[in-house]
Design a protein around this motif. Structure first.
Motif, PDB file in Angstrom:
ATOM      1  N   ASP A 155     -54.631 -36.723  15.020  1.00  8.87           N
ATOM      2  CA  ASP A 155     -55.417 -37.940  14.763  1.00  8.87           C
ATOM      3  C   ASP A 155     -56.316 -38.267  15.960  1.00  8.87           C
ATOM      4  OD1 ASP A 155     -52.424 -38.389  15.368  1.00  8.87           O
ATOM      5  OD2 ASP A 155     -53.370 -40.127  16.312  1.00  8.87           O
ATOM      6  N   GLY A 156     -55.853 -37.925  17.171  1.00 12.83           N
ATOM      7  CA  GLY A 156     -56.707 -38.150  18.346  1.00 12.83           C
ATOM      8  C   GLY A 156     -57.915 -37.227  18.301  1.00 12.83           C
ATOM      9  N   GLU A 192     -52.988 -33.493  11.339  1.00 11.05           N
ATOM     10  CA  GLU A 192     -51.607 -33.952  11.447  1.00 11.05           C
ATOM     11  C   GLU A 192     -51.664 -35.330  12.084  1.00 11.05           C
ATOM     12  OE1 GLU A 192     -48.735 -31.196  13.181  1.00 11.05           O
ATOM     13  OE2 GLU A 192     -49.748 -29.586  12.134  1.00 11.05           O
ATOM     14  N   ASN A 236     -49.975 -38.006  13.307  1.00 15.04           N
ATOM     15  CA  ASN A 236     -48.617 -38.428  13.705  1.00 15.04           C
ATOM     16  C   ASN A 236     -48.642 -39.838  14.293  1.00 15.04           C
ATOM     17  OD1 ASN A 236     -49.702 -37.996  16.205  1.00 15.04           O
ATOM     18  ND2 ASN A 236     -48.331 -36.328  16.778  1.00 15.04           N
ATOM     19  N   TYR A 265     -50.122 -41.335  16.658  1.00 16.20           N
ATOM     20  CA  TYR A 265     -50.407 -41.584  18.083  1.00 16.20           C
ATOM     21  C   TYR A 265     -51.195 -40.436  18.695  1.00 16.20           C
ATOM     22  CZ  TYR A 265     -47.057 -45.374  17.899  1.00 16.20           C
ATOM     23  OH  TYR A 265     -46.420 -46.543  17.568  1.00 16.20           O
ATOM     24  N   ALA A 266     -52.092 -40.784  19.588  1.00 21.17           N
ATOM     25  CA  ALA A 266     -52.707 -39.789  20.480  1.00 21.17           C
ATOM     26  C   ALA A 266     -52.187 -40.151  21.864  1.00 21.17           C
ATOM     27  CB  ALA A 266     -54.222 -39.880  20.426  1.00 21.17           C
TER      28      ALA A 266
HETATM   29 MG   LIG Z   1     -51.532 -37.646  17.146  1.00 18.52          MG
END
Ligand SMILES: [Mg+2]
Ligand SMILES: Cc1ncc(C[n+]2csc(CCOP(=O)(O)OP(=O)(O)O)c2C)c(N)n1
Length: 328
Positions: free
Chosen positions: A145-146, A172, A174, A176-177
């Protein structure tokens, strides 16, 4: 969709192998036996397994810094992966790269990569090569996602779309980055909404459910293989551990949030699905668990017993040896 027992067992074994590989790796890292940084993907195993179940050796994947699961699902040897992370000369890249440089071109694994977003154009380039060679290989770009906010992803999606390349962008997400939550850093509600800007289909799915990933990836990969161009698949998932080995995720994630996701554990969820719909596979789960544990213990032994490379090899493989290239 009804799957063959063979596929079900492959999905199960692939997820378990990744889990066991990383859990053991963390133990060895705690003892100081490994070299370089390690980013565990525990909790996210359903994504690489569900996607790569559709791939052949002639297909390509590019990965991220959190890429053990991608490499395992693409068939990279776990002994050589383990030795690589121990810094041993028998490692897949002679122990010189570690966890963020696991590549095996013979398996179509273009590499785990420490630079966020940098794997994406590799997959697009591989997809362009398949188009030019007129074969039916597809490429998968795994990213987080980052990375979804990196310019390189957008340039890559645009090129893939105008050239109608056989590539699937698999995010993916998840949540958080590193320590930054996705809601803080990302303008779109769903990362898959961004597909519309590049004139390609996009889907958001439950990335904790391997059967959901398998179904959606089948559609996306099927389109790519049939010459219908790229697509974007966002899999919502969660990493159980910190961003890297040594990070404490409890400083930026609530315990309740972590527990909520652990209740949806992809492996336990899949065992429940197997019990309901694939009882024969469910009955063999103990044997598979034993096989996986044995293979990972062998990988640990292999890493321990392998030598470090001689210091004289240190600069080999750093630069390409151009001798002879001018005759090409
Ligand atoms: Mg992430
Ligand atoms: C270009 C670049 N910027 C920053 C970093 C530092 N960094 C490493 S991983 C990471 C977070 C990436 O987050 P995401 O893409 O969501 O992947 P995840 O770690 O969640 O798997 C950052 C900022 C980097 N390695 N490369």
């Amino acid at each position: 969709m009804e799957l063959s027992n063979q596929t079900i067992l492959w999905l199960y074994k692939t997820m378990l192998t990744t889990r066991c590989f990383e859990e053991r790796l963390i133990e060895e890292a705690s003892k100081g036996k490994t070299r370089g940084s390690i980013h565990p993907s525990v909790g996210q195993e359903a994504v690489p397994a569900g996607v790569c179940a559709h791939l052949a050796m002639s297909d390509y994947i590019s990965s991220t810094h959190r890429g053990h699961g991608h490499a395992i699902a693409k068939g990279v040897d776990v002994n050589e992966m383990m030795a690589e992370i121990f810094g041993k000369s028998t490692g897949i890249c002679k122990g010189k790269g570690g966890s963020v440089h696991i590549a095996d071109f013979s398996k179509g694994m273009l590499g785990t990569i420490g630079i966020v977003g940098a794997g994406v154009p590799l997959a697009v380039g591989a997809a362009l090569s398949s188009t030019l060679r007129q074969n039916d290989s597809v490429s998968i770009a795994f990213f987080g996602d980052g990375a979804a906010n990196q310019g390189i992803l957008h340039e890559s999606m645009n090129l893939a779309s105008i050239w109608k390349l056989p590539v699937v962008f698999v995010c993916e997400n998840n949540q958080y980055a590193d320590a930054t939550p996705v809601e803080y850093a990302t303008s779109a509600t769903n990362i898959s909404d961004r597909a519309a800007g590049y004139n390609m289909p996009g889907w958001t799915i439950d990335g904790m459910n391997v059967l959901a990933v398998y179904d959606a990836a089948g559609v996306a990969i099927g389109r790519a293989r049939a010459g219908q161009g790229p697509s974007l698949l966002e899999c919502k998932t969660y990493r159980y551990y910190g961003h890297f080995f040594g990070d404490n995720p409890l400083t930026y994630r609530l315990k309740e949030e972590q527990e909520k996701y652990r209740e949806q554990d992809p492996i336990l969820q899949f065992e429940n699905d197997m019990q309901l719909s694939y009882p024969k596979c469910f009955a063999s789960r103990k044997r598979i668990r034993e096989e996986v544990t044995t293979s990972i213990e062998k990988a640990i032994e292999f890493a321990y017993s392998s030598p470090y490379g001689p210091i004289t090899d240190l600069y080999d493989d750093v630069y390409v040896n151009y001798a002879g290239l001018e005759t090409l």
